[in-house]
Design a protein around this motif. Structure first.
Motif, PDB file in Angstrom:
ATOM      1  N   GLN A   1       0.815  -1.341   0.065  1.00  0.00           N
ATOM      2  CA  GLN A   1      -0.026  -0.174   0.041  1.00  0.00           C
ATOM      3  C   GLN A   1       0.794   1.311  -0.056  1.00  0.00           C
ATOM      4  O   GLN A   1       0.611   2.413   0.254  1.00  0.00           O
ATOM      5  N   GLU A   2       2.150   1.382  -0.585  1.00  0.00           N
ATOM      6  CA  GLU A   2       3.066   2.234  -0.368  1.00  0.00           C
ATOM      7  C   GLU A   2       3.251   2.908   0.820  1.00  0.00           C
ATOM      8  O   GLU A   2       3.543   4.241   0.831  1.00  0.00           O
TER       9      GLU A   2
ATOM     10  N   MET B 259      -6.555  15.807   4.983  1.00  0.00           N
ATOM     11  CA  MET B 259      -5.784  16.780   5.566  1.00  0.00           C
ATOM     12  C   MET B 259      -4.669  17.246   4.872  1.00  0.00           C
ATOM     13  O   MET B 259      -4.069  18.115   4.893  1.00  0.00           O
ATOM     14  N   VAL B 260      -4.035  15.940   4.528  1.00  0.00           N
ATOM     15  CA  VAL B 260      -2.518  16.146   4.167  1.00  0.00           C
ATOM     16  C   VAL B 260      -2.400  15.139   2.948  1.00  0.00           C
ATOM     17  O   VAL B 260      -2.199  13.883   2.835  1.00  0.00           O
ATOM     18  N   PRO B 261      -2.722  15.504   1.786  1.00  0.00           N
ATOM     19  CA  PRO B 261      -2.806  14.916   0.640  1.00  0.00           C
ATOM     20  C   PRO B 261      -1.447  14.256   0.412  1.00  0.00           C
ATOM     21  O   PRO B 261      -0.501  14.944   0.537  1.00  0.00           O
ATOM     22  N   ILE B 262      -1.558  12.983  -0.153  1.00  0.00           N
ATOM     23  CA  ILE B 262      -0.307  12.391  -0.375  1.00  0.00           C
ATOM     24  C   ILE B 262       0.118  12.671  -1.758  1.00  0.00           C
ATOM     25  O   ILE B 262      -0.499  12.904  -2.677  1.00  0.00           O
ATOM     26  N   ASP B 263       1.455  13.080  -1.909  1.00  0.00           N
ATOM     27  CA  ASP B 263       2.081  13.450  -2.953  1.00  0.00           C
ATOM     28  C   ASP B 263       2.649  12.372  -3.664  1.00  0.00           C
ATOM     29  O   ASP B 263       4.049  11.914  -3.138  1.00  0.00           O
TER      30      ASP B 263
ATOM     31  N   PRO C  93       9.201  10.884  -1.696  1.00  0.00           N
ATOM     32  CA  PRO C  93       9.225   9.730  -1.060  1.00  0.00           C
ATOM     33  C   PRO C  93       8.476   9.686   0.358  1.00  0.00           C
ATOM     34  O   PRO C  93       7.986  10.685   0.872  1.00  0.00           O
ATOM     35  N   ASN C  94       7.958   8.589   0.538  1.00  0.00           N
ATOM     36  CA  ASN C  94       6.972   8.514   1.746  1.00  0.00           C
ATOM     37  C   ASN C  94       7.595   8.789   3.109  1.00  0.00           C
ATOM     38  O   ASN C  94       6.911   9.509   3.776  1.00  0.00           O
ATOM     39  N   VAL C  95       8.822   8.647   3.222  1.00  0.00           N
ATOM     40  CA  VAL C  95       9.751   8.997   4.361  1.00  0.00           C
ATOM     41  C   VAL C  95       9.608  10.557   4.611  1.00  0.00           C
ATOM     42  O   VAL C  95       9.302  10.971   5.767  1.00  0.00           O
ATOM     43  N   ARG C  96       9.946  11.307   3.541  1.00  0.00           N
ATOM     44  CA  ARG C  96      10.026  12.492   3.740  1.00  0.00           C
ATOM     45  C   ARG C  96       8.597  13.207   4.018  1.00  0.00           C
ATOM     46  O   ARG C  96       8.506  14.233   4.951  1.00  0.00           O
TER      47      ARG C  96
ATOM     48  N   LYS D 275      -4.691   5.185   2.065  1.00  0.00           N
ATOM     49  CA  LYS D 275      -4.598   5.046   0.361  1.00  0.00           C
ATOM     50  C   LYS D 275      -5.773   5.397  -0.154  1.00  0.00           C
ATOM     51  O   LYS D 275      -5.776   6.019  -1.155  1.00  0.00           O
ATOM     52  N   MET D 276      -6.931   4.943   0.478  1.00  0.00           N
ATOM     53  CA  MET D 276      -8.323   5.025  -0.133  1.00  0.00           C
ATOM     54  C   MET D 276      -8.577   6.756  -0.218  1.00  0.00           C
ATOM     55  O   MET D 276      -9.070   7.058  -1.099  1.00  0.00           O
TER      56      MET D 276
END
Lengths: 196, 101
Positions: free
Chosen positions: A51-52, A135-139, A143-146, B52-53
């Protein structure tokens, strides 16, 4: 092709997670239960990777698979309780069947909450507030850690500091709890104060 | 066939129910703690699935805090178990009443 691989990874790691969980419950020997727990944690780490959530997968292995299970094994070995549970008699009548029924009902409750209540999927995201609730959109390009680090040290910095205090209190509490009361550790050479 | 988030949520619910059942069945306090860890992991799976969703990193931050609280809980819980098992190596959860005072 990618989908098939994803399905296979999910099925294998899901089987490991549930099999490890069953192992924790069914093994009479606490050491075997702890080893099953490691298997379950590793399965969860694989699910995180698919799931990254890469950083969480890493932390899952180090903290859960490493520190926590080692702590369990350490306590088991230290106290010498690494043998099968001796109490075979149920002290509450019907405890096991009732526990299994309650577990199945909990599962049904979770399923109902997930799939019967309100819109799921894309609609669920906008159900409460009428807009996308991120609230915090995934970019995807970062990198995930950052991203996780930025979130922890900006939006959640107060909670992060609070966890530091929490861990300190837990450590002090553990020391206080396991302190050997009555045994005078420092005056061992005085006659009559044997600590055995 | 495609792995959707619903699969992860179902797996999470199964693991949670499994952990809860184990918590109620087992009498060894150490194994009961392991079952609590299983339940916490089930919740973590669903946090990441929702993250993820809904494309929202806040779910992953929540997992981080769950992890810290789990570590603290294990430290304090295991020290209580040590205090209990020192007195009687065959103690079960019922014998926690001995620690009174």
């Amino acid at each position: 092709m990618g989908n098939v691989a994803e399905v296979i990874v999910f099925l294998i790691s899901g089987a490991i997670v549930l099999g490890g969980g069953l192992g924790v419950i069914l093994n009479r020997n606490p050491v075997h239960a702890a080893l099953s727990l490691i298997a379950s944690f590793f399965g969860v780490a694989v699910l995180f990777i698919s799931q990254e959530a890469h950083f969480l997968a890493f932390v899952q292995v180090v903290v859960y698979g490493g520190a926590i299970v080692v702590l369990f094994l350490f306590v088991i070995m230290l106290l010498g309780v690494d043998r099968a549970e001796q109490v075979r008699v149920e002290q509450l009548s019907m405890q096991r069947p009732l526990a299994i029924v309650t577990g199945v009902m909990l599962f049904g409750l979770a399923m109902g909450g997930l799939f019967l209540s309100g819109p799921g999927g894309e609609e669920g995201a906008v159900a409460a507030t009428g807009q996308q609730s991120a609230m915090v959109p995934i970019d995807e390009t970062e990198p995930n850690v950052r991203q996780l680090g930025l979130d922890l040290f900006t939006r959640n910095v107060l909670a992060f500091e609070a966890t530091a205090i929490l861990l300190t209190i837990a450590t002090v509490g553990a020391v206080v709890l396991v302190r050997n009361e009555g045994a005078e550790d420092l005056v061992v050479d005085e006659p009559g104060t044997s600590i055995g | 066939m495609e792995v959707t988030e619903a699969w992860y949520l179902i797996l999470s619910a199964m693991l949670f129910a499994l952990g809860a059942t184990g918590l109620m069945i087992r009498r060894n306090p150490l194994v009961m703690f392991m079952c609590v860890e299983l339940m916490l992991n089930a919740v973590n799976i669903s946090f990441v699935a929702f993250s993820k969703m809904y494309d929202d990193l806040a779910g992953q931050s929540a997992v981080f805090f769950v992890l810290v609280v789990a570590a603290a809980e294990v430290v304090v819980g295991l020290s209580i178990v040590v205090a209990l098992l020192r007195r009687r190596p065959t103690a079960t959860a019922d014998d926690l009443v001995e620690l009174r005072g």
